[in-house]
Scaffold this motif. Structure first.
Motif, mmCIF file in Angstrom:
data_model
loop_
_atom_site.group_PDB
_atom_site.id
_atom_site.type_symbol
_atom_site.label_atom_id
_atom_site.label_comp_id
_atom_site.label_asym_id
_atom_site.label_seq_id
_atom_site.Cartn_x
_atom_site.Cartn_y
_atom_site.Cartn_z
ATOM 1 N N ASP A 187 0.835 -1.201 0.000
ATOM 2 C CA ASP A 187 0.000 0.000 0.000
ATOM 3 C C ASP A 187 0.871 1.253 0.000
ATOM 4 O OD1 ASP A 187 -2.330 -1.457 -0.005
ATOM 5 O OD2 ASP A 187 -2.740 -1.217 2.141
ATOM 6 N N PHE A 188 0.274 2.360 -0.417
ATOM 7 C CA PHE A 188 0.993 3.630 -0.486
ATOM 8 C C PHE A 188 0.079 4.748 -0.025
ATOM 9 C CE2 PHE A 188 2.345 7.526 -2.623
ATOM 10 C CZ PHE A 188 3.702 7.540 -2.346
ATOM 11 N N PHE A 189 0.649 5.689 0.757
ATOM 12 C CA PHE A 189 -0.133 6.797 1.288
ATOM 13 C C PHE A 189 0.664 8.090 1.163
ATOM 14 C CE2 PHE A 189 -1.376 2.933 3.444
ATOM 15 C CZ PHE A 189 -2.757 2.951 3.334
ATOM 16 N N PHE A 190 -0.002 9.123 0.667
ATOM 17 C CA PHE A 190 0.579 10.458 0.554
ATOM 18 C C PHE A 190 0.001 11.316 1.670
ATOM 19 C CE2 PHE A 190 0.467 14.745 -1.672
ATOM 20 C CZ PHE A 190 1.815 14.988 -1.494
ATOM 21 N N ILE A 191 0.872 11.885 2.506
ATOM 22 C CA ILE A 191 0.427 12.572 3.710
ATOM 23 C C ILE A 191 0.876 14.030 3.644
ATOM 24 C CG2 ILE A 191 0.514 12.600 6.240
ATOM 25 C CD1 ILE A 191 1.120 9.566 6.014
ATOM 26 N N GLU A 192 -0.065 14.886 3.375
ATOM 27 C CA GLU A 192 0.218 16.312 3.281
ATOM 28 C C GLU A 192 0.270 16.939 4.669
ATOM 29 O OE1 GLU A 192 -1.540 18.134 -0.588
ATOM 30 O OE2 GLU A 192 -3.092 16.844 0.245
ATOM 31 N N PRO A 193 0.970 18.058 4.832
ATOM 32 C CA PRO A 193 0.941 18.770 6.105
ATOM 33 C C PRO A 193 -0.500 19.063 6.525
ATOM 34 C CG PRO A 193 2.590 19.728 4.660
ATOM 35 C CD PRO A 193 1.822 18.746 3.832
ATOM 36 N N GLY A 194 -0.752 19.010 7.838
ATOM 37 C CA GLY A 194 -2.100 19.226 8.343
ATOM 38 C C GLY A 194 -2.924 17.970 8.469
ATOM 39 N N THR A 195 -2.375 16.814 8.040
ATOM 40 C CA THR A 195 -3.092 15.543 8.097
ATOM 41 C C THR A 195 -2.757 14.809 9.395
ATOM 42 O OG1 THR A 195 -3.010 15.327 5.688
ATOM 43 C CG2 THR A 195 -3.496 13.338 6.951
ATOM 44 N N VAL A 196 -3.760 14.517 10.213
ATOM 45 C CA VAL A 196 -3.568 13.692 11.401
ATOM 46 C C VAL A 196 -3.202 12.282 10.942
ATOM 47 C CG1 VAL A 196 -4.707 12.673 13.420
ATOM 48 C CG2 VAL A 196 -5.159 15.057 12.793
ATOM 49 N N HIS A 197 -2.153 11.691 11.552
ATOM 50 C CA HIS A 197 -1.723 10.370 11.109
ATOM 51 C C HIS A 197 -0.932 9.663 12.215
ATOM 52 C CE1 HIS A 197 1.706 12.998 10.197
ATOM 53 N NE2 HIS A 197 2.474 11.938 10.380
ATOM 54 N N ALA A 198 -0.786 8.357 12.057
ATOM 55 C CA ALA A 198 0.047 7.562 12.969
ATOM 56 C C ALA A 198 0.322 6.209 12.347
ATOM 57 C CB ALA A 198 -0.637 7.382 14.320
ATOM 58 N N ILE A 199 1.581 5.805 12.401
ATOM 59 C CA ILE A 199 1.956 4.431 12.068
ATOM 60 C C ILE A 199 1.653 3.579 13.296
ATOM 61 C CG2 ILE A 199 3.853 2.923 11.356
ATOM 62 C CD1 ILE A 199 5.245 5.562 10.374
ATOM 63 N N LYS A 200 1.083 2.413 13.087
ATOM 64 C CA LYS A 200 0.722 1.563 14.222
ATOM 65 C C LYS A 200 1.587 0.311 14.262
ATOM 66 C CE LYS A 200 -3.592 1.341 15.516
ATOM 67 N NZ LYS A 200 -3.505 2.087 16.794
ATOM 68 N N GLY A 201 1.572 -0.369 15.386
ATOM 69 C CA GLY A 201 2.463 -1.491 15.632
ATOM 70 C C GLY A 201 2.336 -2.604 14.607
ATOM 71 N N GLY A 202 3.485 -3.246 14.325
ATOM 72 C CA GLY A 202 3.509 -4.358 13.380
ATOM 73 C C GLY A 202 3.649 -3.928 11.938
ATOM 74 N N THR A 203 4.135 -2.709 11.712
ATOM 75 C CA THR A 203 4.228 -2.153 10.367
ATOM 76 C C THR A 203 5.643 -1.643 10.102
ATOM 77 O OG1 THR A 203 1.935 -1.394 10.571
ATOM 78 C CG2 THR A 203 3.216 -0.503 8.748
ATOM 79 N N ILE A 204 6.170 -1.933 8.907
ATOM 80 C CA ILE A 204 7.430 -1.349 8.437
ATOM 81 C C ILE A 204 7.111 -0.524 7.204
ATOM 82 C CG2 ILE A 204 9.762 -1.779 7.581
ATOM 83 C CD1 ILE A 204 9.712 -4.468 8.974
ATOM 84 N N ILE A 205 7.576 0.722 7.181
ATOM 85 C CA ILE A 205 7.326 1.571 6.021
ATOM 86 C C ILE A 205 8.626 2.152 5.499
ATOM 87 C CG2 ILE A 205 5.075 2.182 6.990
ATOM 88 C CD1 ILE A 205 6.255 5.077 7.241
ATOM 89 N N LEU A 206 8.622 2.481 4.208
ATOM 90 C CA LEU A 206 9.667 3.306 3.602
ATOM 91 C C LEU A 206 9.041 4.682 3.428
ATOM 92 C CD1 LEU A 206 11.012 4.677 0.904
ATOM 93 C CD2 LEU A 206 12.561 3.348 2.331
ATOM 94 N N GLU A 207 9.606 5.658 4.100
ATOM 95 C CA GLU A 207 9.063 7.014 4.064
ATOM 96 C C GLU A 207 9.961 7.921 3.232
ATOM 97 O OE1 GLU A 207 7.119 9.157 7.539
ATOM 98 O OE2 GLU A 207 9.137 10.036 7.587
#
Length: 321
Positions: A165-185
């Protein structure tokens, strides 16, 4: 011309674990390691260049090369700081619920820092994993109410997530990575995060700092889920794939999968490459070759030109705009 291979900088985090060692065979500093700053010239984690041939660049930090070797960066090198930062983030437990400022707010309130636009490629995720993207407040008044009532679980928008999956996160967006996840940011070169909620957990016996006033300033209301702009994917007969994940005013990010050989053109001033799976070779237009494998990160300097990736590989390739 040769690629600039980089030595990552690792960060221990309250929510970190051992997955970066287990998944990528990194020599991590502890069993609470949460981040690999893989391509970074930020003062809080400045990578060192480790070229594979004798080179004037070996042993220098990326920020030093940005300042002193402008020939490597093209027109992008006119900027004061290296524009991007690539991280691998491994969450053993949940990160704080947070938000980032844009350039204008960060410049005014964070000593001239860049803001933080970012995007996530999900490298791996446990079964039934979720992440937080967005919130349910229809306006600022309702946002205040959620916060005053400490109803953070009611506020946040939690969605399922899986590998790829892929997510684009603009400034002002509430967000959080949750446990059990590895991401390339892939993100702007910024280390500014405003915490909205941290599950009342303690670090060294004390709660971590929250930034409620700044969160209220920068959170966009209402939240609107948007599909990031991207170009059409290119599929090859052998199963190889080049998928543009996002193209925005700050950067572009591609996912590349090779089964035999994929030939690519350098279409940004310089190119950042992270190898997420497999092994193979990088071949330049003058037929020079370098072996590459999972867990390696490197930069193709300005003028590297057309190149080929051979072998069985999965990579994230990005560049500033």
């Amino acid at each position: 011309m040769q690629p600039l291979f980089l030595k990552p900088v690792f960060k221990e985090m309250i929510w970190g674990g051992t997955a970066l060692r287990e998944e990528f065979n990194y020599d991590i500093p502890s069993d609470k390691t949460g981040e690999c700053w893989a391509i970074s010239a930020h003062k809080n984690g400045d990578c060192t260049v480790e070229t594979r041939e004798d080179s004037e660049y070996s042993g220098k930090t990326l920020s030093e090369l940005w300042s002193t070797n402008k020939e490597l960066w093209g027109r992008a090198g006119e900027a004061e700081v290296f524009p991007l930062l690539t991280k691998l983030i491994s969450a053993e437990t949940d990160l704080s619920i947070q938000v980032h400022p844009d350039d204008e707010y960060a410049k005014a309130h964070e000593n001239g820092s860049l803001g933080k636009t970012e995007c996530w490629y999900i490298v791996d995720a446990k079964e039934d994993a979720t992440i937080v993207i967005g919130h349910n407040a229809k306006d600022k008044a309702e946002l205040h109410k959620y916060i005053e009532n400490k109803d953070f679980l009611g506020l946040i928008r939690e969605i399922p997530v899986k590998k790829g999956d892929f997510f684009f996160i603009e400034p002002g967006t509430v967000h959080a990575i949750k446990g059990g996840t590895i991401i390339l940011e892939t993100q702007q070169n910024s280390d500014i995060t405003y915490r909205l909620y941290d599950y009342d957990r303690l670090q060294n016996g004390k709660p971590r700092e929250l930034h409620i006033d700044k969160c209220l300033d920068v959170i966009d209301c209402p939240f609107e889920a948007k599909e990031p702009e991207h170009r059409k994917a290119i599929e090859f007969e052998d199963g190889s794939l080049v998928r543009n994940m996002v193209t925005c005013s700050l950067f572009e990010v591609d996912y590349v999968k090779t089964e035999t050989t994929v030939s690519l053109s350098q279409n940004t001033d310089f190119t950042l490459v992270s190898v997420l799976e497999g092994s193979g070779k990088l071949k330049s237009k003058d037929n020079s070759e370098w072996k590459i494998k999972k867990g390696e990160h490197f930069i193709l300097p300005h003028g590297f030109g057309d190149y080929a990736l051979t072998g069985s590989l999965e990579l994230i390739i990005s560049g500033s705009r």
